[in-house]
Design an enzyme around this catalytic site. Structure first.
Site, PDB file in Angstrom:
ATOM      1  N   SER A  48      47.168  32.433  46.321  1.00  0.00           N
ATOM      2  CA  SER A  48      48.040  33.534  45.935  1.00  0.00           C
ATOM      3  C   SER A  48      49.383  33.032  45.400  1.00  0.00           C
ATOM      4  O   SER A  48      49.399  32.232  44.474  1.00  0.00           O
ATOM      5  CB  SER A  48      48.197  34.479  47.129  1.00  0.00           C
ATOM      6  OG  SER A  48      48.358  35.787  46.680  1.00  0.00           O
ATOM      7  N   HIS A  86      40.780  39.630  47.808  1.00  0.00           N
ATOM      8  CA  HIS A  86      41.840  38.623  47.804  1.00  0.00           C
ATOM      9  C   HIS A  86      41.893  37.950  49.181  1.00  0.00           C
ATOM     10  O   HIS A  86      41.987  38.632  50.195  1.00  0.00           O
ATOM     11  CB  HIS A  86      43.151  39.381  47.532  1.00  0.00           C
ATOM     12  CG  HIS A  86      44.319  38.525  47.237  1.00  0.00           C
ATOM     13  ND1 HIS A  86      44.517  37.919  46.019  1.00  0.00           N
ATOM     14  CD2 HIS A  86      45.380  38.174  48.001  1.00  0.00           C
ATOM     15  CE1 HIS A  86      45.644  37.251  46.038  1.00  0.00           C
ATOM     16  NE2 HIS A  86      46.192  37.378  47.236  1.00  0.00           N
TER      17      HIS A  86
HETATM   18  C1  GCU Z   1      51.864  39.912  45.965  1.00  0.00           C
HETATM   19  C2  GCU Z   1      52.197  39.479  44.545  1.00  0.00           C
HETATM   20  C3  GCU Z   1      51.171  38.493  43.998  1.00  0.00           C
HETATM   21  C4  GCU Z   1      50.995  37.342  44.963  1.00  0.00           C
HETATM   22  C5  GCU Z   1      50.694  37.874  46.353  1.00  0.00           C
HETATM   23  C6  GCU Z   1      50.660  36.799  47.447  1.00  0.00           C
HETATM   24  O1  GCU Z   1      50.718  40.706  45.974  1.00  0.00           O
HETATM   25  O2  GCU Z   1      52.280  40.640  43.760  1.00  0.00           O
HETATM   26  O3  GCU Z   1      51.579  37.983  42.743  1.00  0.00           O
HETATM   27  O4  GCU Z   1      50.011  36.464  44.511  1.00  0.00           O
HETATM   28  O5  GCU Z   1      51.695  38.778  46.759  1.00  0.00           O
HETATM   29  O6  GCU Z   1      51.177  35.727  47.290  1.00  0.00           O
HETATM   30  O7  GCU Z   1      50.162  37.109  48.518  1.00  0.00           O
END
Ligand code: GCU
Length: 425
Positions: A265, A406
């Site tokens: 992420s 995710h």
């Molecule tokens: C949020 C953000 C993402 C990121 C994510 C994370 O959802 O919008 O761009 O990847 O956090 O790091 O958990």
């Protein structure tokens, strides 16, 4: 005066708005993706086409790297790349039912009468000299990745997450092992790998500003945030990854190891950037990295620059502001970030239901990085169409789209381990 106050308020809202996931609009309609043109990774600014590694290495690569520093992630201040002072805090040769060595190391950065402490938690398989080591940040403290009472609770500020036992922004015994499903340590060790992990907030806590972490160590008099082209959090975390590597390259147990940089992420974005900046990382893995990670900005699918910038302006340098809703003006797109890692193996992992991260855009940037890998005689991704679900590709550029949401799963780790084994042979 009124004008000045208005101006200050506008500035404030641009620079410190930080509302986690405030924009829930997923923006996941493939039919709404408009035609776009990507900047050519193998064409120099003066229009010259590149067909030799030497021209890529000496001219185009530095051009692209500089554009990323100036426009997106920000320059890391000079003079701070020296290794930090290290001290072993704890060590055991009988960890994980006597299968592993555990070592906890404090890395200290000192300046201006202050110090920043980064604590590395390292597990290594027993009786293996210089095993390959995965390096990855965790999101809630080292104590969350395993139920091991010897792991030191982090002292740094943590984002609250009551479900993980994090209240009052502090680590607690209750939070021990609450993230262990993301870190299959026993498997990693039994496959012959080591794991080095650090809480990312040791370097820059997610407090939506620049008052703590590593940034203030480099402010000039009266400065309280980085200048327009200076580092945001992603560059700071990338800097931290290199300092962890400095240490591992000196430790007698890992001095000659190969190092695999892993990130999920926001840290998946960081692992690509750190891998581009520091060529000592042998392999780079980026999981569900999405916008400003592997996904192509110009598809404007899922999270866009405007959305990410609204929620997390502090991750980037201020110059990035100007590309909100103006993706086509960017001099780069994310296939160029992946290309900066060439010829080293790189793995991009997507999840089917993670449309906010734009799995197709994550694939396409890896696909469009392929010409640079081919320049080095390596195989990237040959098909512009994403592979089917759960059918990984393990070329020098690797990719999978797995079922589910995710996150980091056992399936992901199985693929990472297979990919790394294949490329370390
Ligand atoms: C949020 C953000 C993402 C990121 C994510 C994370 O959802 O919008 O761009 O990847 O956090 O790091 O958990």
């Amino acid at each position: 005066m009124v004008y000045k106050i208005f101006f200050a308020l506008v500035l404030l809202s641009i620079s410190v708005s930080c509302s986690f996931n405030a924009d829930k609009d997923q923006n996941c309609d493939e039919d709404a993706v408009e035609p776009y043109e990507l900047p050519d990774v193998l064409t120099l600014k003066n229009g010259e086409k590149i067909d030799r590694v030497s021209v890529w290495e000496n001219k185009r690569r530095p051009q692209i790297l500089n554009l990323y520093k100036k426009e997106i992630y920000g320059f890391i201040p000079k003079g701070i790349d020296k290794p930090l002072i290290s001290k072993v805090l704890e060590q055991s040769d009988s960890a994980l039912d006597n299968t592993a060595i555990r070592k906890q190391i404090s890395l200290i950065y000192k300046a201006k009468g202050k110090e920043l402490e980064i604590i590395v938690l390292l597990y290594l398989p027993k009786n293996t000299k210089n095993p390959p080591v995965f390096i990855g940040y965790n999101f809630y403290g080292n104590q969350t990745i395993i139920d091991d009472k010897h792991v030191i609770l982090t002292n740094s500020w943590i984002l609250n997450n009551p479900a993980l036992g994090i209240n009052d922004n502090r680590a607690s015994e209750e939070s021990m092992g609450t993230r262990n499903e993301r870190w299959p340590i026993k498997k990693i060790i039994s496959e012959g790998f080591g794991l080095a992990t650090v809480y990312y907030g040791d370097i820059d806590p997610e407090r939506c500003d620049f008052s703590d972490g590593i940034h203030p160590f480099f402010y000039k008099k009266k400065q309280n945030k980085p200048k327009g082209d200076q580092w945001g959090s992603i560059s700071a975390w990338a800097w931290g990854y290199s300092r962890i590597l400095d240490y591992l390259k000196k430790d007698e147990m890992t001095r000659k190891s190969k190092f695999i940089l892993f990130g999920h992420s926001r840290i998946g974005k960081t692992s690509l950037w750190a891998g581009a900046l520091d060529r000592r990382f042998d392999i780079v893995i980026s999981n569900n990295s999405g916008c400003a990670g592997a996904a192509l900005f110009r598809r404007k699918f899922g999270e866009t620059i405007a959305k990410i910038h609204y929620n997390f302006p502090q991750w980037f340098c201020q110059n990035f502001n100007k590309y909100r809703n103006k993706e086509e003006r960017l001099p780069v797109d994310q296939h160029m970030l992946i290309a900066l890692i060439a010829p080293r193996p790189v793995y991009i992992a997507s999840a089917e239901l993670d449309c906010f991260s734009d799995p197709k855009g994550e694939y396409l940037s890896a696909y469009h990085a392929t010409p640079v890998y081919e320049l080095y005689g390596k195989t990237g991704l040959n098909d512009s169409i994403q592979p089917p679900l759960n059918k990984p590709i393990h070329n020098t550029i690797g990719y999978h789209l797995r079922s589910g949401r995710h996150g980091v799963t056992t399936y992901d780790w199985e693929q990472f381990i297979k990919f790394v084994k294949k490329h370390l042979e």
